[in-house]
Scaffold this motif. Structure first.
Motif, PDB file in Angstrom:
ATOM      1  N   ASP A 294     -50.295 -85.610  18.956  1.00 27.65           N
ATOM      2  CA  ASP A 294     -50.877 -86.371  17.844  1.00 27.65           C
ATOM      3  C   ASP A 294     -52.398 -86.282  17.872  1.00 27.65           C
ATOM      4  O   ASP A 294     -53.045 -86.094  16.839  1.00 27.65           O
ATOM      5  N   HIS A 295     -52.965 -86.416  19.058  1.00 24.18           N
ATOM      6  CA  HIS A 295     -54.419 -86.405  19.180  1.00 24.18           C
ATOM      7  C   HIS A 295     -54.975 -85.034  18.798  1.00 24.18           C
ATOM      8  O   HIS A 295     -55.989 -84.936  18.083  1.00 24.18           O
ATOM      9  N   LEU A 296     -54.313 -83.987  19.240  1.00 19.23           N
ATOM     10  CA  LEU A 296     -54.775 -82.638  18.918  1.00 19.23           C
ATOM     11  C   LEU A 296     -54.633 -82.326  17.429  1.00 19.23           C
ATOM     12  O   LEU A 296     -55.383 -81.514  16.877  1.00 19.23           O
ATOM     13  N   SER A 297     -53.681 -82.998  16.754  1.00 18.04           N
ATOM     14  CA  SER A 297     -53.476 -82.756  15.325  1.00 18.04           C
ATOM     15  C   SER A 297     -54.385 -83.614  14.447  1.00 18.04           C
ATOM     16  O   SER A 297     -54.313 -83.530  13.221  1.00 18.04           O
ATOM     17  N   GLY A 298     -55.215 -84.456  15.073  1.00 19.74           N
ATOM     18  CA  GLY A 298     -56.164 -85.255  14.309  1.00 19.74           C
ATOM     19  C   GLY A 298     -55.679 -86.634  13.925  1.00 19.74           C
ATOM     20  O   GLY A 298     -56.324 -87.317  13.117  1.00 19.74           O
ATOM     21  N   THR A 299     -54.562 -87.074  14.477  1.00 14.94           N
ATOM     22  CA  THR A 299     -54.093 -88.440  14.211  1.00 14.94           C
ATOM     23  C   THR A 299     -55.150 -89.436  14.670  1.00 14.94           C
ATOM     24  O   THR A 299     -55.678 -89.307  15.781  1.00 14.94           O
ATOM     25  N   PRO A 300     -55.488 -90.438  13.853  1.00 14.81           N
ATOM     26  CA  PRO A 300     -56.492 -91.429  14.267  1.00 14.81           C
ATOM     27  C   PRO A 300     -56.120 -92.089  15.598  1.00 14.81           C
ATOM     28  O   PRO A 300     -54.935 -92.366  15.851  1.00 14.81           O
ATOM     29  N   VAL A 301     -57.113 -92.302  16.420  1.00 12.46           N
ATOM     30  CA  VAL A 301     -56.889 -92.916  17.729  1.00 12.46           C
ATOM     31  C   VAL A 301     -56.198 -94.268  17.588  1.00 12.46           C
ATOM     32  O   VAL A 301     -55.322 -94.622  18.398  1.00 12.46           O
ATOM     33  N   GLU A 302     -56.571 -95.046  16.562  1.00  9.42           N
ATOM     34  CA  GLU A 302     -55.981 -96.374  16.361  1.00  9.42           C
ATOM     35  C   GLU A 302     -54.466 -96.288  16.154  1.00  9.42           C
ATOM     36  O   GLU A 302     -53.711 -97.144  16.632  1.00  9.42           O
ATOM     37  N   VAL A 303     -54.036 -95.241  15.438  1.00  5.45           N
ATOM     38  CA  VAL A 303     -52.606 -95.059  15.182  1.00  5.45           C
ATOM     39  C   VAL A 303     -51.892 -94.616  16.462  1.00  5.45           C
ATOM     40  O   VAL A 303     -50.819 -95.123  16.809  1.00  5.45           O
ATOM     41  N   SER A 304     -52.482 -93.663  17.176  1.00  2.00           N
ATOM     42  CA  SER A 304     -51.872 -93.209  18.434  1.00  2.00           C
ATOM     43  C   SER A 304     -51.759 -94.348  19.439  1.00  2.00           C
ATOM     44  O   SER A 304     -50.737 -94.474  20.141  1.00  2.00           O
ATOM     45  N   ALA A 305     -52.790 -95.187  19.521  1.00  2.00           N
ATOM     46  CA  ALA A 305     -52.746 -96.331  20.442  1.00  2.00           C
ATOM     47  C   ALA A 305     -51.607 -97.273  20.079  1.00  2.00           C
ATOM     48  O   ALA A 305     -50.897 -97.780  20.954  1.00  2.00           O
ATOM     49  N   ALA A 306     -51.409 -97.501  18.775  1.00  2.00           N
ATOM     50  CA  ALA A 306     -50.320 -98.375  18.332  1.00  2.00           C
ATOM     51  C   ALA A 306     -48.965 -97.756  18.661  1.00  2.00           C
ATOM     52  O   ALA A 306     -48.051 -98.437  19.163  1.00  2.00           O
ATOM     53  N   ARG A 307     -48.812 -96.458  18.393  1.00  2.00           N
ATOM     54  CA  ARG A 307     -47.536 -95.797  18.671  1.00  2.00           C
ATOM     55  C   ARG A 307     -47.211 -95.816  20.166  1.00  2.00           C
ATOM     56  O   ARG A 307     -46.047 -95.932  20.560  1.00  2.00           O
ATOM     57  N   PHE A 308     -48.237 -95.699  20.991  1.00  2.00           N
ATOM     58  CA  PHE A 308     -48.021 -95.780  22.442  1.00  2.00           C
ATOM     59  C   PHE A 308     -47.492 -97.164  22.822  1.00  2.00           C
ATOM     60  O   PHE A 308     -46.512 -97.282  23.575  1.00  2.00           O
TER      61      PHE A 308
END
Length: 766
Positions: free
Chosen positions: A667-681
């Motif tokens: 997700d991070h490499l594809s440009g997903t916002p950090v806020e979204v990745s943190a929530a998904r984690f």
């Protein structure tokens, strides 16, 4: 004519030094009852005589309408022969026998004293030490027992005639208020500079002027010194950070009243009583986007820790200053709070531009308590740090302790616990046992609690980690039965006892580190546990900690370990992690692959560290748990998909976090916002916890889950876990009265020791 009856009454709990005898006197007088009331080593005793209806109303009021600082445990009454004596009186106290009365916690200034403080016609107008039986210092000034003036730090202040009249008048609200004083006979303020030179100005006005000029002020409070500065002034707050060596951790803010708190934070109606309670803790509240506070107060944090004034001095200072102030512990980072005047001037002179001091000694240093609103709906608050305002009030343990127990707690966020009978006395926050001064505070605190509550331990409980200073201290105590308690078992036992439960549960203990029974570092544990023992039912898949403790200080190392495991050695180079740490990269990678100085860990805290570093949130930390805190603060609070976590079939099962790490990375490499990745984690981990609990239920039939460990101070994760577990029909236990972090470990150790002692499974006393 209504029949007369006479009762002998015994009241136990926090009923001395809180105005209980004058309360009983006034109640009996209003109801037309005869008899007497007094204090002894067990609490309050009384005999009352009168009409049956009036006597019944009296007994009901003892429990239903006690004085503000009282905490009634039990009221026992027995019928005795009628004497037909006239009037009601307060009799002399007795001190024969084993003492089991309690000492009240320090309490915020009451409304009556505030009215006097603000009244120009009152003799205590503007007096910074105004107090009565309903408020003021208690625990921090007590030096011994029985609790009376000679056994407090007020012993050196002789009562003037007017204060003496109040002190001896049963009808006065200052009757036997041990800290009672006035400007004629009590403590005095002074304002001095860093060199110890006293200012000729009015101390409070001079202190407020120093704050307005952007200075840093050391203020002597109830339990120690604070450092204060203008919370709106960036330069002043940044200077305080630099001088205190506190790079990032949020400062607390004190505001004058509830309206001022609402200007900074979103404050719901249900949360207001927590902020305004007599305990006056720091309350963690959602920060308003337009809050007028300096950026350096709480960087990268969507919450503010807010508290209201709890001493007359605070009220006077805030009233003159006219705005919010930072109020943080008077220490250099990692040191205990300063509380003795000479030590404060020596240690804080490089930080403070001035000292607002007084001559009432502090006997026990006590930090401010920290709470947050309870997200579970169980109560009003969850305690994060239990200290001033709560301690030394005990927690009741119904099953009791066959022998007196000393539980020595953990290494970080240390508290100790002394338990006897049905009471567990958890200490004030001691801090991290990493230096001699904090260790001295720990050992002195144990001695003081033992003396105040007449507890001589026969059993000592401690963490299994052989290098904890608390464990080493426990092992120096000869002649006591010893109980080594696994760290995560103590977490779950603490949660059980906090909820007054004893049955076997699914315990989810997620934290940073804890010494496992297999010699590895645990921290992502699923236990089948009760108060006697536990089995390890599951865990997060272990990974190496390259460099051991260095991996805690540098989360990028944990990111490398998790990435190496998740991608089978082919760590994606485009993350930027390699470029940021190119000089150390190969050495650390070799270290973890060879297993050199790289203990394996199942720690959930280290998993948070890894994800924070992968997402570029935090590569190194300045305080314990910083990466996890900042990851939570960043996370989008809207609904999001959960990253996947697979579960193995072995016993104990392992939650394979590799899929989660791969999903975060991709997700991070594809440009997903950090806020979204943190929530998904967060949602992925919560889903994994629920799945692990469901698997254990399939295998064992257990329906109750206890969540404990410092990771569950994370409200996003805890809320997501509660939702999923309750949706699946689980009963979920969380902690409220006792911290879920290591501040609650001593309580868990104590109740485990008590349970094993009741079961007769303790090793014989050497």
């Amino acid at each position: 004519m209504e029949q007369r009856v006479r009762l002998r009454v015994r009241v136990t709990g926090v009923v001395q030094g809180v105005g209980f005898r004058p309360f009983v006197y006034g109640l009996a007088t209003r109801l037309g009852l005869a008899g007497f009331v007094g204090n002894d080593v067990h609490g309050v005793f009384a005999e009352i005589e009168g009409a049956v209806t009036a006597v019944e109303r009296f007994v009901h009021a003892l429990e239903a309408e006690p004085p503000p600082l009282a905490a009634v445990d039990e009221v026992h009454s027995t019928v005795v022969p009628v004497r037909a004596e006239p009037g009601f009186r307060i009799v002399e106290s007795t001190d024969a026998g084993h003492r089991d009365t309690l000492i009240a916690a320090d309490s915020a200034t009451c409304a009556d004293c505030l009215a006097e403080l603000a009244d120009p016609t009152d003799r205590r107008f503007g007096y910074a030490f105004t107090n009565c039986t309903n408020c003021g210092p208690r625990f921090t000034i007590v030096t011994g027992i029985p609790y009376d003036r000679p056994s407090t730090t007020m012993a050196g202040f002789a009562l003037c005639p007017r204060c003496a009249r109040e002190y001896h008048d049963p009808a006065d609200r200052r009757f036997h208020a041990q800290p009672v004083c006035c400007p004629d006979c009590g403590p005095r303020l002074r304002l001095v500079d860093a060199a110890g030179q006293e200012s000729g100005a009015d101390p409070v006005a001079g202190a407020a002027a120093l704050l307005r000029e952007g200075g840093v002020l050391a203020v002597k409070g109830l339990g120690g010194y604070h450092l204060a500065t203008d919370a709106r002034a960036e330069r002043a707050c940044a200077a305080l950070r630099s001088r205190k060596h506190r790079e990032d951790k949020a400062f607390a803010v004190m505001v004058a009243d509830v309206d001022a708190a609402r200007e900074l934070c979103r404050l719901e109606r249900a949360e207001e009583p927590v902020l305004t309670s007599r305990r006056r803790p720091i309350v963690l509240l959602p920060r308003r986007p337009d809050a007028v506070v300096a950026a350096s107060v709480a960087p990268r944090n969507r919450e503010l820790g807010v508290m209201l004034p709890y001493t007359p001095l605070h009220h006077l200072l805030l009233g003159i200053f006219g705005g919010p102030i930072v109020l943080t512990s008077g220490n250099v980072s990692d040191e205990p709070i300063a509380y003795r005047d000479e030590d404060a001037i020596e240690r804080l002179a490089p930080i403070a531009d001035g000292f607002l001091m007084h001559d009432r000694p502090i006997h026990t240093r006590t930090d401010d308590s920290v709470v947050r609103p309870d997200p579970t709906g169980r109560g009003a608050e969850c305690v994060i740090r239990r200290s001033r305002g709560y301690v030394p009030e005990p927690l009741r343990v119904a099953a009791g302790f066959p022998r007196a127990v000393l539980a020595c707690g953990a290494e970080l966020k240390n508290t100790f616990c002394l338990a006897q009978g049905s009471r567990a006395f958890i200490s004030h926050h001691i801090g991290d046992l990493e230096n001699l001064e904090t260790l001295r505070s720990f050992t002195e605190g144990i001695e003081q609690f033992g003396r105040l509550f007449e507890i001589t331990p026969e059993v000592v409980a401690f963490d299994l980690h052989p290098e904890y200073l608390s464990t080493k201290h426990a092992r120096t105590l000869n002649g006591l039965a010893t109980v080594g308690v696994q760290h995560h078992h103590a977490h779950i036992a603490s949660c059980l006892a906090d909820n007054e439960r004893t049955e076997s549960v699914i315990g989810v203990a997620f934290d940073g580190t804890g010494f496992g029974t297999d010699g590895t570092i645990w921290g992502g544990e699923f236990l089948l546990a009760d108060l006697l023992g536990f089995d390890r039912a599951g865990l997060l898949s272990p990974v190496p900690m390259p460099g051991g403790a260095a991996a805690i200080r540098h989360p990028w190392r944990m990111a490398l370990a998790h990435l190496d495991a998740a991608f089978d050695g082919a760590v994606p180079e485009k993350l930027g992690l390699h470029d940021r740490h190119e000089q150390e990269w190969d050495a650390v990678l070799t270290m973890l692959r060879r297993g050199f100085n790289s203990p394996r860990t199942s720690s959930a805290g280290r998993l948070f560290d890894a994800v924070a570093a992968i997402l570029g949130v935090r590569d190194s930390v300045h305080y314990e748990g910083q990466a996890a805190v900042e990851l939570e603060q960043l996370a989008d609070r809207r609904e999001h998909d959960a990253y996947p976590v697979t579960i193995g079939t072995a016993e104990p099962f392992q939650l394979d976090t590799g899929g989660l790490i791969r999903a975060v990375t991709e997700d991070h490499l594809s440009g997903t916002p950090v806020e979204v990745s943190a929530a998904r984690f967060h949602h992925g981990l919560a889903s994994a916890i629920a799945s692990g609990c469901a698997l254990i239920r399939e295998r064992t039939g257990h329906e109750t889950v206890a969540l404990s460990g410092g990771v569950f101070a994370n409200t996003l994760l805890t809320g997501a876990c509660l939702h999923r577990l309750r949706e699946q029909g689980f009963t979920v236990l969380t902690q409220a009265r006792v911290p879920c972090n290591d501040g609650g470990i001593s309580f868990g150790q104590a109740v485990i020791a008590g349970a094993r002692d009741r079961a007769g499974t303790l090793a014989p006393t050497p």
